[in-house]
Motif scaffolding. Structure first.
Motif, short mmCIF file in Angstrom:
data_model
loop_
_atom_site.label_atom_id
_atom_site.label_comp_id
_atom_site.label_asym_id
_atom_site.label_seq_id
_atom_site.Cartn_x
_atom_site.Cartn_y
_atom_site.Cartn_z
N ALA A 6 0.19 11.07 -3.25
CA ALA A 6 -0.49 10.60 -2.05
C ALA A 6 -0.88 11.78 -1.17
CB ALA A 6 0.41 9.64 -1.27
N ASN A 7 -1.98 11.60 -0.43
CA ASN A 7 -2.42 12.65 0.49
C ASN A 7 -1.98 12.33 1.91
OD1 ASN A 7 -4.03 10.45 0.92
ND2 ASN A 7 -5.98 11.55 0.76
N TYR A 8 -0.97 11.51 2.04
CA TYR A 8 -0.39 11.19 3.34
C TYR A 8 1.12 11.08 3.18
CZ TYR A 8 -0.03 6.44 1.48
OH TYR A 8 0.29 5.36 0.69
N ARG A 9 1.81 10.98 4.30
CA ARG A 9 3.27 10.89 4.26
C ARG A 9 3.70 9.51 3.77
NH1 ARG A 9 6.24 14.82 7.23
NH2 ARG A 9 4.90 16.31 8.30
N THR A 10 4.49 9.50 2.72
CA THR A 10 4.99 8.24 2.19
C THR A 10 6.30 7.81 2.84
OG1 THR A 10 6.05 9.44 0.37
CG2 THR A 10 3.84 8.58 -0.02
N ASN A 11 6.85 8.68 3.69
CA ASN A 11 8.07 8.38 4.43
C ASN A 11 8.02 9.10 5.77
OD1 ASN A 11 10.02 6.80 2.64
ND2 ASN A 11 9.45 8.48 1.28
#
Length: 363
Positions: A6-11
């Motif tokens: 992912a190119n965003y924070r998953t947590n």
């Protein structure tokens, strides 16, 4: 921590019990239905780990987002570098294997580090790396009473959280005051994820969450637009229906129900907002597919040259491979036939049996 794909924070940047990262898909699917989201004002009444506000900013970067720091998460983020340094000291001492109980001698050394530390103590993050417990521990004396375990594999946190807070206005006030401040304004959408009614516990032990607070939180359902989290256990929905039957008027809402990963119980997101039409949703899907098609030729161009490299004639590949496969079994049969005459004892009809066995593998 950032996801690999992912190119965003998953947590969230730091651990937070009950954060909405596992249910991000359901939340983002609802955001996709929201019409004109970039011109809305989102008010996250119970900010938690700020993760819902973070997802809103990713989806609607031009929207105004106000996040109420209900659980003092901002102070933990402000001291993340200090927390990482403290974890590094502990990690250098621990010699036990991962997921193994830490011996008494090592525990004493860790206790001394914590007792002598004069700065900020993020006991929530420390507990996530040392203690098997589902309860939030905010008192050092209670923390020291627990056994320690080597859970330090989780301590790979990123000190830079500027991307996580980008586009979010952090405020800290009583949630009900924030609600009253914005409830009569236009284009406002409330995000409400209050403490569980069934447990009666807040994620912040400093907050004494009561049944009366849970009833007050239902006032959000009277506003114009909202996303309201609640469990589908007997309790919240029953109370809502009872209040409605006794004359209280709630804004008509829809409900998205799903199962939580960690429990057998389900959960609801009660929502009301201006939704996109089917035509608008279909147009967006077509636009997304068109973007994927533009990207796909680049991948095919890399894959296509690999095929002709193995064989020079492109259209004759199957013709060349088929005879090679047929010739090999024929040679094996001939070898068997040539060897059999040497024994002179095989003029019988039983010689047909090997042919049957030779035939079966070729099917």
């Amino acid at each position: 921590m950032m996801g690999r794909k992912a190119n965003y924070r998953t947590n969230p940047p730091l651990p937070f019990q009950g954060n909405r990262a596992p249910q991000k898909t359901q939340f983002m699917n609802l955001l996709k239905k929201l019409k004109d989201g970039n011109n809305k004002v989102f008010v996250d009444l119970f900010g938690g780990s700020f993760y819902l506000s973070y997802l809103i900013h990713l989806t609607f970067p031009d929207a105004k987002i106000i996040c109420n720091d209900f659980d003092d998460y901002k102070s933990r983020l402000d001291h993340i570098t200090e927390t990482l340094a403290l974890l590094k000291q502990i990690q250098d001492i621990v010699k036990e294997e991962k997921l193994k109980k830490i011996e008494a001698e090592t525990k004493t050394k860790i206790d001394d580090i914590l007792k002598n530390h004069q700065g900020f103590l993020d006991l929530t993050t420390l507990a996530n790396n040392l203690i098997f417990s589902s309860y939030s521990i905010q008192n050092l004396d209670n923390f020291l009473k627990h056994d320690y375990w080597n859970l330090l594999t989780k301590c790979n946190y990123q000190p830079d959280v500027s991307d996580y807070l980008n586009g979010i206005e952090i405020t800290k006030a009583d949630w009900f005051d924030v609600f009253n401040q914005y409830k009569d304004l236009d284009n406002v959408i409330f995000i409400a994820d209050p403490p569980s009614l069934n447990s009666g516990l807040s994620k912040n032990p400093k907050v004494n969450w009561t049944l009366l607070d849970s009833l007050k939180a239902l006032d959000v359902l009277k506003s114009k637009s909202f996303l309201f989290y609640c469990s589908n256990k007997p309790g919240t929905i029953d109370i809502i229906n009872y209040i409605k039957q006794n004359g209280t008027v709630f804004t008509p809402f829809n409900a998205l129900t799903y199962k939580r990963n960690t429990t057998n119980h389900g959960e609801n997101i009660l929502y009301c907002f201006d939704e996109k039409t089917l035509e608008e949703l279909e147009a967006e899907e077509k636009a997304l597919k068109a973007q994927k098609r533009k990207r796909s030729p680049k991948k095919k161009e890399v894959e296509q040259p690999k095929e002709p490299e193995s064989t020079e004639p492109f259209f004759t590949e199957p013709k060349e491979e088929e005879p090679k496969v047929e010739e090999q079994p024929k040679e094996e049969v001939q070898l068997k036939v040539e060897e059999k005459p040497k024994r002179k004892r095989s003029p019988k009809k039983k010689e047909e049996n090997p042919k049957v066995f030779d035939w079966k593998p070729t099917d």
